[in-house]
Design a protein around this motif. Sequence first.
Motif, PDB file in Angstrom:
ATOM      1  N   THR A  90       0.830  -1.209   0.000  1.00  0.00           N
ATOM      2  CA  THR A  90       0.000   0.000   0.000  1.00  0.00           C
ATOM      3  C   THR A  90       0.862   1.255   0.000  1.00  0.00           C
ATOM      4  N   ASP A  91       1.895   1.265   0.836  1.00  0.00           N
ATOM      5  CA  ASP A  91       2.795   2.424   0.885  1.00  0.00           C
ATOM      6  C   ASP A  91       3.495   2.626  -0.456  1.00  0.00           C
ATOM      7  N   THR A  92       3.854   1.529  -1.110  1.00  0.00           N
ATOM      8  CA  THR A  92       4.545   1.617  -2.392  1.00  0.00           C
ATOM      9  C   THR A  92       3.635   2.187  -3.469  1.00  0.00           C
ATOM     10  N   VAL A  93       2.410   1.691  -3.528  1.00  0.00           N
ATOM     11  CA  VAL A  93       1.450   2.207  -4.510  1.00  0.00           C
ATOM     12  C   VAL A  93       1.228   3.700  -4.291  1.00  0.00           C
ATOM     13  N   GLN A  94       1.013   4.093  -3.044  1.00  0.00           N
ATOM     14  CA  GLN A  94       0.760   5.503  -2.735  1.00  0.00           C
ATOM     15  C   GLN A  94       1.963   6.373  -3.107  1.00  0.00           C
ATOM     16  N   ALA A  95       3.167   5.916  -2.768  1.00  0.00           N
ATOM     17  CA  ALA A  95       4.370   6.699  -3.055  1.00  0.00           C
ATOM     18  C   ALA A  95       4.578   6.855  -4.556  1.00  0.00           C
TER      19      ALA A  95
ATOM     20  N   LYS B 102       2.271   6.757  -6.902  1.00  0.00           N
ATOM     21  CA  LYS B 102       1.237   7.637  -7.445  1.00  0.00           C
ATOM     22  C   LYS B 102       1.504   9.100  -7.104  1.00  0.00           C
ATOM     23  N   GLU B 103       2.080   9.336  -5.937  1.00  0.00           N
ATOM     24  CA  GLU B 103       2.368  10.708  -5.528  1.00  0.00           C
ATOM     25  C   GLU B 103       3.584  11.287  -6.255  1.00  0.00           C
TER      26      GLU B 103
ATOM     27  N   ALA C 239      -4.284  -3.332  -1.908  1.00  0.00           N
ATOM     28  CA  ALA C 239      -3.410  -2.154  -1.957  1.00  0.00           C
ATOM     29  C   ALA C 239      -3.877  -1.139  -2.999  1.00  0.00           C
ATOM     30  N   GLN C 240      -4.908  -1.455  -3.753  1.00  0.00           N
ATOM     31  CA  GLN C 240      -5.569  -0.548  -4.691  1.00  0.00           C
ATOM     32  C   GLN C 240      -4.637   0.004  -5.779  1.00  0.00           C
TER      33      GLN C 240
END
Length: 278
Positions: free
Chosen positions: A69-74, A76-77, A104-105
Motif C-alpha cells: 500500500t505504501d509503495t502504490v501511494q508513493a 502515485k504521488e 493495496a488498490q
Amino acid sequence: MPAVPPDALLITVAPTGAETSKADCPQLPTTLEELVTTAQECEAAGAAMIHVHVRDAEHQPTLDLALLTDTVQALKESTDLVVQLSTGGSVHDPLDQRLKVLDAQPDSCSLTMGTTNFGDDVFLNPWPFVCELYQLSQERRIVPEFELFDLGQAHALVRLIEQFGLPFGGRVHCDFVMGVPGGMPGTADALVAGLSSLPPEVTSWSATGVGRTTLPVALAALSKGGHLRVGMEDVLTISRGIPVQSNAQLVERAASLGEMAQRRPMTSDEARRQLGLS
C-alpha cells in the motif's frame, strides 16, 4: 474519448522482480526510496507503466500489505505512471496472500493465465485461482494485464472472457512473457503463434523477453505492432557480459528501438486510455 495514436508505444518497466538478490545485483531497486527514484528516471526515459514487486527490510520478496500500500501511494504521488502490482509475487507465495495484493488498490494487476514450470520451480496458477482473481479485479475496478507464459494460456484467456466477460474498463491487454525455462521460447515464431491464439476481444498486447531473448522478442514485437515490457526483473545485462546499470538504461533502449520502428513512447494519459483506466 480520443483514440490512442497507432504510433504510440506503451513501455512498461519491471524494475525488481522476485528472483534476483540484492547481494548479487546491488543496483537492483529494492527499497521504497530506490523504487521511487527508479520510477521517476524510467518515466523520464519513456515508460508509462511500472510493474511492481516489493521487498522487505532484508531485501527479500514480500506481499506485506502495508508495504504494498505504501509503495502504490508513493509511486502515485511521485509519478504519473500507471501502477501495476504483481499478483504472482515469488513462486513460493501462497494463493490466498496473492489475492490480497488487490487490497493495496493499484491501477492495474498482473494476472497469469496458467501454471508454468519456472526453472526448477513451479509458478502455480490453478484455474479456480485465476477465476477468483479475475472476478476480484472486476469488483475492485482494477485493470488486469493477462500474463501469457505459454500458448495454452492464450486459449485460457478465451475461456476466461467467455465465462466472466470483459475486465473493468472494457479493454483487454495481455503480455507474452517469453524465454522463461519451462515456458514458450523467446522467438519470433513463438510470438506469431501466440498472437494467432488470442481472443478477438484483445485490444493491445506487449511482449517480454527474459534474459538473452530480450532483444529478439522486442524486435519481433515491434515488427508486429506490439508494445514492450523491459526491466531488471527480466534481464541483468545490457549486452553480452555487460551488466545493466539501471532500469532507465533498458527503458531508453526500448524507446530507441521504438524510434527506429517509427513509434514514440506513449504518455501515461494515453496508457490509461489504452488500458481502460480513464
